[in-house]
Scaffold this motif. Structure first.
Motif, PDB file in Angstrom:
ATOM      1  N   LYS A  33      24.217  -7.708 -10.277  1.00  0.00           N
ATOM      2  CA  LYS A  33      22.810  -7.869  -9.899  1.00  0.00           C
ATOM      3  C   LYS A  33      22.520  -7.370  -8.485  1.00  0.00           C
ATOM      4  O   LYS A  33      23.392  -7.355  -7.612  1.00  0.00           O
ATOM      5  CB  LYS A  33      22.407  -9.348  -9.984  1.00  0.00           C
ATOM      6  CG  LYS A  33      22.593  -9.973 -11.355  1.00  0.00           C
ATOM      7  CD  LYS A  33      21.836  -9.233 -12.442  1.00  0.00           C
ATOM      8  CE  LYS A  33      21.971  -9.942 -13.785  1.00  0.00           C
ATOM      9  NZ  LYS A  33      21.534  -9.081 -14.890  1.00  0.00           N
ATOM     10  N   LYS A  34      21.258  -7.027  -8.280  1.00  0.00           N
ATOM     11  CA  LYS A  34      20.763  -6.681  -6.943  1.00  0.00           C
ATOM     12  C   LYS A  34      20.027  -7.880  -6.371  1.00  0.00           C
ATOM     13  O   LYS A  34      19.016  -8.314  -6.924  1.00  0.00           O
ATOM     14  CB  LYS A  34      19.812  -5.490  -7.016  1.00  0.00           C
ATOM     15  CG  LYS A  34      19.036  -5.264  -5.720  1.00  0.00           C
ATOM     16  CD  LYS A  34      17.915  -4.266  -5.906  1.00  0.00           C
ATOM     17  CE  LYS A  34      17.004  -4.263  -4.689  1.00  0.00           C
ATOM     18  NZ  LYS A  34      15.895  -3.310  -4.835  1.00  0.00           N
ATOM     19  N   GLY A  35      20.521  -8.416  -5.256  1.00  0.00           N
ATOM     20  CA  GLY A  35      19.833  -9.516  -4.606  1.00  0.00           C
ATOM     21  C   GLY A  35      19.423  -9.218  -3.185  1.00  0.00           C
ATOM     22  O   GLY A  35      18.455  -9.767  -2.690  1.00  0.00           O
ATOM     23  N   THR A 346      14.122  -9.898  -6.899  1.00  0.00           N
ATOM     24  CA  THR A 346      12.878  -9.583  -6.201  1.00  0.00           C
ATOM     25  C   THR A 346      11.773  -9.262  -7.210  1.00  0.00           C
ATOM     26  O   THR A 346      12.012  -9.131  -8.413  1.00  0.00           O
ATOM     27  CB  THR A 346      13.074  -8.374  -5.263  1.00  0.00           C
ATOM     28  OG1 THR A 346      13.462  -7.238  -6.049  1.00  0.00           O
ATOM     29  CG2 THR A 346      14.136  -8.662  -4.211  1.00  0.00           C
ATOM     30  N   HIS A 347      10.548  -9.142  -6.702  1.00  0.00           N
ATOM     31  CA  HIS A 347       9.445  -8.722  -7.565  1.00  0.00           C
ATOM     32  C   HIS A 347       9.710  -7.317  -8.101  1.00  0.00           C
ATOM     33  O   HIS A 347      10.245  -6.461  -7.393  1.00  0.00           O
ATOM     34  CB  HIS A 347       8.130  -8.713  -6.785  1.00  0.00           C
ATOM     35  CG  HIS A 347       7.519 -10.057  -6.610  1.00  0.00           C
ATOM     36  ND1 HIS A 347       7.903 -10.931  -5.628  1.00  0.00           N
ATOM     37  CD2 HIS A 347       6.542 -10.692  -7.307  1.00  0.00           C
ATOM     38  CE1 HIS A 347       7.189 -12.041  -5.707  1.00  0.00           C
ATOM     39  NE2 HIS A 347       6.361 -11.925  -6.725  1.00  0.00           N
ATOM     40  N   GLY A 348       9.306  -7.097  -9.325  1.00  0.00           N
ATOM     41  CA  GLY A 348       9.463  -5.764  -9.890  1.00  0.00           C
ATOM     42  C   GLY A 348       8.941  -5.691 -11.302  1.00  0.00           C
ATOM     43  O   GLY A 348       8.753  -6.711 -11.974  1.00  0.00           O
ATOM     44  N   VAL A 420       7.699   4.113 -15.706  1.00  0.00           N
ATOM     45  CA  VAL A 420       7.768   3.984 -14.241  1.00  0.00           C
ATOM     46  C   VAL A 420       8.369   2.628 -13.881  1.00  0.00           C
ATOM     47  O   VAL A 420       8.002   1.603 -14.470  1.00  0.00           O
ATOM     48  CB  VAL A 420       6.375   4.127 -13.590  1.00  0.00           C
ATOM     49  CG1 VAL A 420       6.464   3.891 -12.078  1.00  0.00           C
ATOM     50  CG2 VAL A 420       5.779   5.501 -13.882  1.00  0.00           C
ATOM     51  N   LYS A 421       9.262   2.646 -12.902  1.00  0.00           N
ATOM     52  CA  LYS A 421       9.908   1.429 -12.411  1.00  0.00           C
ATOM     53  C   LYS A 421       9.579   1.251 -10.933  1.00  0.00           C
ATOM     54  O   LYS A 421       9.615   2.190 -10.163  1.00  0.00           O
ATOM     55  CB  LYS A 421      11.428   1.535 -12.582  1.00  0.00           C
ATOM     56  CG  LYS A 421      12.219   0.450 -11.884  1.00  0.00           C
ATOM     57  CD  LYS A 421      13.727   0.737 -11.926  1.00  0.00           C
ATOM     58  CE  LYS A 421      14.519  -0.253 -11.104  1.00  0.00           C
ATOM     59  NZ  LYS A 421      15.975   0.057 -11.087  1.00  0.00           N
ATOM     60  N   TRP A 422       9.283  -0.025 -10.576  1.00  0.00           N
ATOM     61  CA  TRP A 422       9.120  -0.374  -9.153  1.00  0.00           C
ATOM     62  C   TRP A 422       9.799  -1.703  -8.916  1.00  0.00           C
ATOM     63  O   TRP A 422       9.437  -2.714  -9.525  1.00  0.00           O
ATOM     64  CB  TRP A 422       7.644  -0.456  -8.781  1.00  0.00           C
ATOM     65  CG  TRP A 422       7.409  -0.624  -7.295  1.00  0.00           C
ATOM     66  CD1 TRP A 422       8.265  -0.330  -6.283  1.00  0.00           C
ATOM     67  CD2 TRP A 422       6.219  -1.112  -6.666  1.00  0.00           C
ATOM     68  NE1 TRP A 422       7.692  -0.603  -5.057  1.00  0.00           N
ATOM     69  CE2 TRP A 422       6.435  -1.082  -5.269  1.00  0.00           C
ATOM     70  CE3 TRP A 422       4.998  -1.567  -7.152  1.00  0.00           C
ATOM     71  CZ2 TRP A 422       5.467  -1.496  -4.354  1.00  0.00           C
ATOM     72  CZ3 TRP A 422       4.037  -1.985  -6.248  1.00  0.00           C
ATOM     73  CH2 TRP A 422       4.258  -1.939  -4.856  1.00  0.00           C
ATOM     74  N   GLU A 423      10.791  -1.696  -8.058  1.00  0.00           N
ATOM     75  CA  GLU A 423      11.557  -2.890  -7.733  1.00  0.00           C
ATOM     76  C   GLU A 423      11.539  -3.086  -6.224  1.00  0.00           C
ATOM     77  O   GLU A 423      11.960  -2.208  -5.474  1.00  0.00           O
ATOM     78  CB  GLU A 423      12.999  -2.733  -8.230  1.00  0.00           C
ATOM     79  CG  GLU A 423      13.875  -3.943  -8.013  1.00  0.00           C
ATOM     80  CD  GLU A 423      15.272  -3.742  -8.593  1.00  0.00           C
ATOM     81  OE1 GLU A 423      16.018  -4.733  -8.709  1.00  0.00           O
ATOM     82  OE2 GLU A 423      15.630  -2.594  -8.934  1.00  0.00           O
ATOM     83  N   PHE A 424      11.040  -4.234  -5.779  1.00  0.00           N
ATOM     84  CA  PHE A 424      10.999  -4.503  -4.347  1.00  0.00           C
ATOM     85  C   PHE A 424      12.413  -4.521  -3.760  1.00  0.00           C
ATOM     86  O   PHE A 424      13.360  -5.019  -4.377  1.00  0.00           O
ATOM     87  CB  PHE A 424      10.358  -5.868  -4.074  1.00  0.00           C
ATOM     88  CG  PHE A 424       8.863  -5.850  -3.939  1.00  0.00           C
ATOM     89  CD1 PHE A 424       8.105  -4.769  -4.354  1.00  0.00           C
ATOM     90  CD2 PHE A 424       8.194  -6.939  -3.396  1.00  0.00           C
ATOM     91  CE1 PHE A 424       6.727  -4.770  -4.238  1.00  0.00           C
ATOM     92  CE2 PHE A 424       6.816  -6.952  -3.268  1.00  0.00           C
ATOM     93  CZ  PHE A 424       6.078  -5.862  -3.682  1.00  0.00           C
ATOM     94  N   THR A 425      12.543  -3.993  -2.557  1.00  0.00           N
ATOM     95  CA  THR A 425      13.735  -4.229  -1.771  1.00  0.00           C
ATOM     96  C   THR A 425      13.662  -5.640  -1.191  1.00  0.00           C
ATOM     97  O   THR A 425      12.608  -6.285  -1.209  1.00  0.00           O
ATOM     98  CB  THR A 425      13.855  -3.226  -0.629  1.00  0.00           C
ATOM     99  OG1 THR A 425      12.759  -3.433   0.287  1.00  0.00           O
ATOM    100  CG2 THR A 425      13.809  -1.786  -1.144  1.00  0.00           C
ATOM    101  N   ARG A 426      14.799  -6.131  -0.674  1.00  0.00           N
ATOM    102  CA  ARG A 426      14.752  -7.460  -0.040  1.00  0.00           C
ATOM    103  C   ARG A 426      13.830  -7.442   1.173  1.00  0.00           C
ATOM    104  O   ARG A 426      13.105  -8.416   1.434  1.00  0.00           O
ATOM    105  CB  ARG A 426      16.167  -7.892   0.356  1.00  0.00           C
ATOM    106  CG  ARG A 426      16.245  -9.276   0.999  1.00  0.00           C
ATOM    107  CD  ARG A 426      15.602 -10.369   0.169  1.00  0.00           C
ATOM    108  NE  ARG A 426      16.173 -10.476  -1.156  1.00  0.00           N
ATOM    109  CZ  ARG A 426      15.698 -11.290  -2.089  1.00  0.00           C
ATOM    110  NH1 ARG A 426      14.640 -12.047  -1.861  1.00  0.00           N
ATOM    111  NH2 ARG A 426      16.261 -11.336  -3.280  1.00  0.00           N
ATOM    112  N   SER A 427      13.815  -6.346   1.912  1.00  0.00           N
ATOM    113  CA  SER A 427      12.911  -6.250   3.056  1.00  0.00           C
ATOM    114  C   SER A 427      11.460  -6.326   2.612  1.00  0.00           C
ATOM    115  O   SER A 427      10.637  -7.019   3.230  1.00  0.00           O
ATOM    116  CB  SER A 427      13.164  -4.937   3.815  1.00  0.00           C
ATOM    117  OG  SER A 427      12.237  -4.778   4.872  1.00  0.00           O
ATOM    118  N   GLU A 428      11.107  -5.625   1.529  1.00  0.00           N
ATOM    119  CA  GLU A 428       9.740  -5.702   1.015  1.00  0.00           C
ATOM    120  C   GLU A 428       9.402  -7.119   0.574  1.00  0.00           C
ATOM    121  O   GLU A 428       8.254  -7.560   0.706  1.00  0.00           O
ATOM    122  CB  GLU A 428       9.561  -4.733  -0.153  1.00  0.00           C
ATOM    123  CG  GLU A 428       9.447  -3.286   0.251  1.00  0.00           C
ATOM    124  CD  GLU A 428       9.261  -2.381  -0.947  1.00  0.00           C
ATOM    125  OE1 GLU A 428       8.253  -1.650  -1.006  1.00  0.00           O
ATOM    126  OE2 GLU A 428      10.139  -2.391  -1.831  1.00  0.00           O
TER     127      GLU A 428
END
Length: 875
Positions: A33-35, A346-348, A420-428
């Motif tokens: 996973k991406k956290g 994250t949001h996505g 289309v994919k949009w996944e927030f970074t942790r900074s976002e």
């Protein structure tokens, strides 16, 4: 040179600069996973030649010629079964990483789990269940027919969570996928004069650049409620005016994330910088810059010309008379900071057009049906042409009751015709998602010598940030149950929710009650001291009792009442806890304190749930319900209800959920409604189906036991539905106790004992409920002791990583003793009440009261960090 992944060689070479996490996911290992992408959370932990590593910071090329093991490669490993037996997870997003770390621990490392697990974060559980799993303490029981409710049943998706096959938002392959990245504002307030997209469009792989000229003009709210009037309509998909640092300015859609990011870097924007206001108190002054001065009259905004999005001015009785009658009066002002939800997922969202040219949005959302409604209206699409799906959601806590990504993904899909994919970074997530509302609360209270509260006065200032979404509702909710739990004939509330040019706030666990309770409970504690009365006794004299009206200043929907009462039992547990003694380090200051809280089950104005249950030809049952699962545990309870009502075992209940195409309407998994609203719909559907089955087989309604032995396969497919509209509503009660020790030389605080008592009505699943309470206490302790989102004088969020933010680890959370009151609610399904949000609310004031007892000083601002405690002792 190939990479061996779970015993199989993979010959595809990593891209230059690619991390091992993205490489593994591209090879189909979705359990990774991406956290955080910074090596802070551990959700991406894998083994390289048997050694655990954070794959997000491990270069993929270094794995060439080595053995990589992911969660998918641990088939049959006993630690996976230990996590399942102990239910060492809630949302489960961190679980694969936790297991990968646990598998590699030596016996010596197992003796010091706080140190050994410092690289793995969990936002849901409070860590007790995780340590139980690692130390081999099972708790879940096998299902039995007719006895599911009240048992420690494991989550239906538990096996998939521990083996890495549970599918979260982005755990799927979508052919032809494009990637979206957003350009974000560097200014707190500015007008966009022009956007030059030429250089961005020249980047190889860039398919489109979207600006405010491409976006709908229609205003909407990112906040989602069944009753749309609750939320101010002040937002555009892309706006020509930006109102906080981090607001999206434009979007680049490209064939790879790298191309999209390069396209963003090449956008050239000219801004007219406008005056900004960062402080909510200054925002209300005459002549202050107007955050939404261009809106005029818009739905839900009270006074755009004064930066006021919502306000409350109301009273009961006369507070001046009440204060005059008091023998003791105390007044103080308290402040709570911004807090990030810190969901590990994250949001996505990912969106596409299906074969019938219908829009499909797969999103990490708590509100799939409301999101579909919002997208349909925003883009003028028939709702039947929009499908919203929530897979398993990796944590929510109210933050995913917002539509923060789905609108821009929809715009990109409609513009390009491609997925289309949009996944927030942790900074976002820190700079562009929502936070908990910062509150400033002045409380003044009076009481007589015999302990009667004579007057309560609140002045509340809520900073909603640049957009209003949940602001007015959070303010009203926060000011209601906080004072309605006490009987007082003279109450006055004046509250404002104010715009500032800062990152927007939104829904967060407790929904305003935690902030106001933090102040009220500490003022009442001080009053008890002033009249020399035990704090538990003081509350016992003043709290509401069965039959009392739940009164508070302001207009309220008259459907809220006390449908069961366990607050007296909760207070009795506080008295028992206070009578014990805990050993403290020599020379440390010790103290103890408690606080209570009351919360409504569900929002006013309607919260709807529909459920359908179907007998399948093979004799199993399919339960369809819209509530999303993100560790809230509603799925487990729904399966328990269905199993007992249909006299079968929970493993024979197949659950379909969170897909607007395959289940009926559900307002959403928020406001503590998963059990009490959706659960009631499930109960009604199952009882209706049970009656049909008994009639079809020639049995009377009283012969329900017959369903255990009948062969129902000959009946074919039989269905029934249930509905609940969320009214009337009941209240739940919670109480928290702490004993603390403080080192006067350093300000270090240690929690010696933590006790929580909860009135949840019928306890549907003790193991799961205990986990919800422990998780709520742990999250509240994070906000009480360390967490805060910082804003610079220019309006920029400066805490942008977990490392800066100090999310609690297993070493930071003490064990909490959990006690359940014995009550049966007359409204909730089978007597149950809500309990997902309410444990959060009394934690901060209870710790504040314990600190006051230890220090002799009242600290009024959160968080209670060591430096603040030391400064209070050394002014």
């Amino acid at each position: 040179m190939s990479i061996e992944i779970n015993g199989t060689p993979h010959d595809r070479a990593p891209r230059p600069g690619q991390c091992l996490r993205t490489y593994l996911r591209e090879e189909g290992c979705f359990g990774v996973k991406k956290g955080c992408d910074a090596g802070d959370c551990g959700a991406c932990t894998v083994h390289v030649d048997g050694t655990p590593v954070h794959s997000c910071v491990y270069p993929a090329f270094r794995a060439q010629g080595h053995r990589v093991t992911t969660i998918e490669g641990l088939a049959g490993h006993p630690v996976r079964q230990c996590f399942l037996d102990a239910q060492g997870f809630q949302c489960g997003f961190c679980t694969a990483g936790m297991i990968m770390t646990a598998v590699a621990l030596t016996d010596e490392q197992r003796e010091d789990l706080p140190r050994s697990l410092k690289g793995n974060l969990c936002r849901c559980t409070g860590y007790r269940a995780i340590t139980d799993a690692i130390e081999g303490r099972p708790a879940a029981v096998a299902p039995r027919a007719g006895s599911a409710v009240g048992s420690n049943l494991g989550a239906p998706a538990g096996p998939q969570v521990v083996d890495g096959t549970a599918r979260y938002t982005f755990d799927l392959d979508v052919p032809g996928l494009l990637h979206l990245k957003a350009l974000r504002s560097p200014h707190a307030h500015a007008r966009i004069l022009s956007i030059d997209t030429t250089a961005a469009l020249a980047v190889p792989g860039v398919e489109a650049v979207l600006t405010h000229k491409d976006a709908p003009e229609r205003l909407f709210s990112t906040g989602q409620h069944e009753n749309e009037a609750e939320d101010p309509y002040d937002t555009r998909v892309l706006d020509e005016v930006v109102r906080f640092v981090g607001q999206r300015v434009a979007a680049v859609v490209a064939s790879s994330e790298a191309a999209a990011e390069e396209g963003v870097r090449r956008l050239h924007v000219e801004y007219e910088v406008l005056p900004a206001v960062i402080d909510p108190a200054l925002a209300m002054l005459p002549g202050a810059p107007l955050v939404h001065g261009d809106k005029g009259i818009a739905q839900g905004i009270v006074r755009a010309d004064a930066n006021v999005v919502g306000e409350l001015h109301a009273g009961i009785g006369d507070v001046a008379t009440g204060f005059a009658a008091a023998d003791a009066v105390y007044e103080a002002t308290f402040r709570t900071p911004r807090v990030q939800h810190a969901s590990l997922e994250t949001h996505g969202a990912v969106g596409w057009l299906d074969d019938d040219d219908r829009l499909v949005i797969r999103s990490s959302t708590q509100t799939p049906f409301l999101t579909r409604r919002a997208l349909s209206r925003l883009f003028s699409i028939n709702p039947d042409k929009v499908r919203v799906v929530a897979g398993r959601v990796g944590g929510g806590f109210g933050g995913k009751q917002e539509m923060l990504v789905e609108d821009l993904v929809t715009l990109a899909v409609l513009r390009t015709g491609r997925p289309v994919k949009w996944e927030f970074t942790r900074s976002e997530q820190f700079t562009a998602a929502t936070t908990r509302h910062p509150f400033t609360i002045m409380v003044k209270a009076g009481a007589t010598r015999d302990g009667a509260i004579t007057a309560l006065q609140l002045n509340v200032l809520v900073d909603t940030g640049a957009y209003g979404n949940h602001g007015p509702s959070v303010m009203h909710h926060g000011c209601h149950e906080t004072v309605a739990v006490y009987k007082c004939g003279n109450i006055r509330t004046d509250a404002y929710t104010v715009y500032t040019n800062t990152v927007p706030a939104g829904a967060f666990r407790g929904y305003g009650l935690g902030q106001v309770t933090f102040a009220v409970e500490q003022v009442l504690d001080e009053l008890a001291r002033m009249i020399d009365m035990d704090p538990v006794t003081f509350r016992e004299l003043n709290v509401v009792r069965p039959g009392d009206d739940l009164t508070a200043p302001g207009a309220h929907v008259p459907d809220l009442g006390i449908a069961s009462y366990g607050l007296d039992q909760c207070l009795a547990k506080m008295r028992e806890a206070a009578a014990t003694v805990d050993e403290a380090p020599p020379g440390w200051l010790t103290g103890q304190g408690m606080a209570i809280a009351m919360i409504a089950a569900g929002p006013p104005g309607g919260h709807f749930a529909d459920a359908t249950v179907t007998l399948l030809p093979d004799g199993r049952y399919e339960l369809s319900v819209g509530t999303a699962e993100f560790g809230n545990g509603s799925t487990t309870v729904h399966a328990q209800i269905a199993a007992d009502e249909l006299h079968t075992t929970p493993d024979r209940i197949l659950i379909r959920q969170s897909d607007t195409d395959v289940v009926r309407h559900d307002t959403g998994a928020f406001a503590s409604t998963g059990v009490v609203v959706a659960g009631q719909a499930v109960l009604r559907a199952c009882r209706s189906l049970r009656a049909q089955l008994l009639a079809l087989t020639g049995h009377t309604p009283s012969e329900t036991h017959a369903l255990r032995t009948l062969d129902l396969s000959s009946l074919g497919t039989v269905s029934a539905s249930g509905h609940f509209d969320g009214t009337p509503r009941s209240v739940a009660f919670n109480a928290q106790f702490f004993r603390v020790a403080v080192d006067p030389a350093t300000g270090e605080l240690r929690i010696l004992r933590s006790v929580h008592s909860a009135d949840a009505g019928t306890v549907m699943n003790p193991l799961q409920l205990r986990g919800q309470i422990e998780g709520g206490v742990a999250q509240a302790l994070g906000a009480t002791l360390a967490e805060h989102v910082d804003i610079s004088p220019s309006g920029e969020v400066t805490t942008t990583t977990f490392r800066q933010y100090h999310l609690p680890t297993v070493a930071d959370i003490p064990p909490t003793e959990v006690h359940f009151a014995t009550t049966t609610d007359t409204i909730g399904p089978l007597g149950a009440k809500s309990m997902s949000e309410s444990p959060y609310n009394p934690v901060s004031p209870a710790l504040g009261n314990a600190l006051r007892d230890a220090l002799g000083i009242r600290l009024t601002d959160l968080p209670y960090t060591a430096d603040r405690i030391w400064q209070a002792l050394n002014p």
